[in-house]
Design a protein around this motif. Structure first.
Motif, short mmCIF file in Angstrom:
data_model
loop_
_atom_site.label_atom_id
_atom_site.label_comp_id
_atom_site.label_asym_id
_atom_site.label_seq_id
_atom_site.Cartn_x
_atom_site.Cartn_y
_atom_site.Cartn_z
N SER A 1 0.82 -1.21 0.00
CA SER A 1 0.00 0.00 0.00
C SER A 1 0.85 1.26 0.00
CB SER A 1 -0.94 0.00 1.22
OG SER A 1 -0.20 0.17 2.42
N PHE A 2 2.01 1.21 0.69
CA PHE A 2 2.85 2.42 0.72
C PHE A 2 4.14 2.26 -0.09
CE2 PHE A 2 3.85 0.02 4.62
CZ PHE A 2 5.22 -0.08 4.57
N TYR A 3 4.60 1.03 -0.28
CA TYR A 3 5.82 0.84 -1.07
C TYR A 3 5.60 1.31 -2.51
CZ TYR A 3 10.43 -1.25 -1.66
OH TYR A 3 11.77 -1.45 -1.85
N THR A 4 4.40 1.06 -3.03
CA THR A 4 4.08 1.53 -4.38
C THR A 4 4.15 3.04 -4.48
OG1 THR A 4 1.74 1.47 -3.74
CG2 THR A 4 2.58 -0.42 -4.95
N VAL A 5 3.69 3.72 -3.44
CA VAL A 5 3.67 5.18 -3.45
C VAL A 5 5.09 5.75 -3.32
CG1 VAL A 5 2.78 7.23 -2.29
CG2 VAL A 5 1.34 5.21 -2.49
N LEU A 6 5.90 5.15 -2.44
CA LEU A 6 7.30 5.59 -2.32
C LEU A 6 8.05 5.38 -3.63
CD1 LEU A 6 8.15 4.22 1.26
CD2 LEU A 6 7.67 6.59 0.61
N GLY A 7 7.79 4.25 -4.29
CA GLY A 7 8.39 4.01 -5.60
C GLY A 7 7.91 5.01 -6.63
N ALA A 8 6.63 5.37 -6.54
CA ALA A 8 6.07 6.36 -7.46
C ALA A 8 6.74 7.73 -7.28
CB ALA A 8 4.57 6.48 -7.25
#
Length: 473
Positions: free
Chosen positions: A101-108
């Motif tokens: 849920s948050f790793y995708t956002v940090l990668g983004a």
């Protein structure tokens, strides 16, 4: 159905995928700033000891469990464990799903910075154009649509790779991505260490200094053990899942050692790439900037490099995107494998591409909340911001998700894995799985001692500190 299970196309491909899983934001981002905040050289020494004693032991157990059961994390525990431990697999499976849920956002966010530096190379309006890193990051956090779109691109790229399967998708990507990441890291290091003043960063990392251990031993131990644990992808179902696709002829003991050593080397190289440049162009305060290091401090460092800055910045953030993508692939594969295993257990027809698509939809749904929240910048309601009257996280969805996954479920799952393998499954069963095709289990006694007496104590310490840091106790 077990004999029809997919396997890695080559041992090199598996190692690149496993190393890719371990080499993520925890290495490129977390290791440099945690090393900076924990005394440099002293942190490094403690980290190396923990990686050898705990990291190798738990990793070896997880790979062996996956291969023995021929199932992902949840299925492996159901197949191998008694009722007392059968539920432990859910801790790893759920933590992996929540982390996405948050790793995708940090990668983004890293993808955004890659685009920004590319814009500077071309001299276009979407580049940084000298804008302060803090202002860029603040604008990204409050631009909900932009954050959501970058997150969608990141999730879609991950799903497209996983749809290709173990051999043609995950393995093929990592076989090219990991060597490329290593080359880019060396290029960045070559520039970082040749900057005027870079020697201060190198001295900070490698010049013997035991004062931090004398003054704050438990603090350094807590930071190093937590970093080691998360950097190696322990307790989040990944290595059990990847192990389930290993052929019986592979030397798991050697593989575990290679993964731990490679992950540690890349973490150290990431420190060499980041800290000397931060010391040289931003001073000690910039080098010790904590979590801001990746999204604010380093962009300011690249801005200060002159005409070569955008090129180094683009290269660096491309490297971070690859690292984040390789880790997200492994996280998402744990959920895909669980659903595939469930279908196979019922002898039901399944389609990997369709399963992956719906997993991406589910991940995007939870990631949307984190992306729109913008680290608390946009005023979204966060459930349970206090527990029993105690403040538990910092008013944002990322911390909420992180608290229950990395703060609670992962370290608890790894601790229970040590108890399960050490005292219920026992070293003999582990040895039976490792000693295939005449392979010798050379570290058997060392692993048994670590598994039963050393790793559980350190993992309890990790669990306690995570709960304390997140305010859960």
């Amino acid at each position: 159905m077990d004999n029809q299970r997919a396997t890695w196309g080559s041992n090199f491909g598996f190692l690149m995928a496993a190393i890719g899983s371990a080499v993520g934001l925890g290495n490129i981002w977390g290791f440099p700033y945690k090393m900076g905040n924990s005394g440099g050289f002293a942190f490094l020494v403690v980290y190396l000891v923990l990686a050898a004693v705990v990291g190798f032991t738990v990793l070896l157990c997880e790979l062996s469990l996956g291969r023995r059961a021929r199932k992902g994390c949840i299925g492996a525990y159901h197949r191998l464990a008694s009722r007392k431990f059968a539920w432990v697999g859910w801790l790893g499976g759920l933590s992996a799903f929540i982390i996405m849920s948050f790793y995708t956002v940090l990668g983004a966010y890293c993808l955004k910075y890659m685009v920004v530096n590319f814009g500077d190379i071309l001299g276009l309006s979407f580049g940084a154009n000298g804008t302060d890193g803090g202002k860029i990051f603040g604008g990204l956090l409050t631009s909900q649509l932009e954050s959501w779109v970058y997150t969608l691109v990141f999730v879609a790229a991950t799903g497209a790779i996983i749809m290709g399967g173990i051999d043609a998708g995950i393995e093929r990507f990592n076989k090219y991505a990991m060597p490329l990441l290593f080359v880019m890291l060396l290029i960045i290091i070559a520039r970082s260490v040749t900057l005027e003043g870079a020697e201060k960063g190198l001295a900070f990392m490698f010049q013997p200094n035991w004062e931090p251990l004398k003054n704050n031993f438990l603090g350094v131990l807590a930071t190093a053990s937590g970093q080691m644990f998360f950097s190696l992808s322990l307790g989040m179902a990944i290595m059990v899942t990847y192990g389930s696709y290993l052929p019986k002829s592979d030397n798991i003991e050697r593989d575990a050692a290679v993964i731990v050593i490679s992950d540690t080397v890349i973490a150290i190289l990431a420190g060499v790439a980041v800290l000397p440049a931060a010391f040289a162009l931003g001073g000690e305060n910039a080098a010790l900037a904590g979590p801001k290091l990746l999204y604010i401090t380093l962009q300011n460092v690249f801005n200060a490099m002159g005409s070569i800055g955008p090129w180094i910045g683009f290269l660096f953030y491309t490297l971070v995107v690859i690292a984040a993508l390789s880790s997200l692939i492994s996280l998402m594969e744990t959920t895909v494998t669980f659903i595939i295993d469930s279908h196979e257990a019922r002898q039901a027809i399944h389609n990997r591409k369709r399963i992956t698509f719906w997993v991406c939809v589910a991940v995007m749904a939870e990631a949307t909340i984190v992306a729109l929240d913008g680290l608390g910048s946009n005023g979204l309601w966060v459930p349970g911001q206090s527990l029993f009257g105690v403040h538990t996280w910092n008013d944002c969805w990322l911390d909420f998700m992180d608290a229950w996954s990395e703060g609670f479920m992962m370290p608890l799952g790894a601790f229970l894995t040590c108890l399960f393998v050490g005292y219920e499954l026992k070293i003999g069963t582990l040895a039976d799985e490792i000693e295939q095709d005449g392979i010798k289990f050379r570290s058997k006694k060392f692993v048994e001692i670590c598994l039963k007496y050393i790793a559980p104590v350190i993992l309890l310490f990790v669990l306690y500190n995570q709960l304390k840091d997140f305010g859960l106790i």
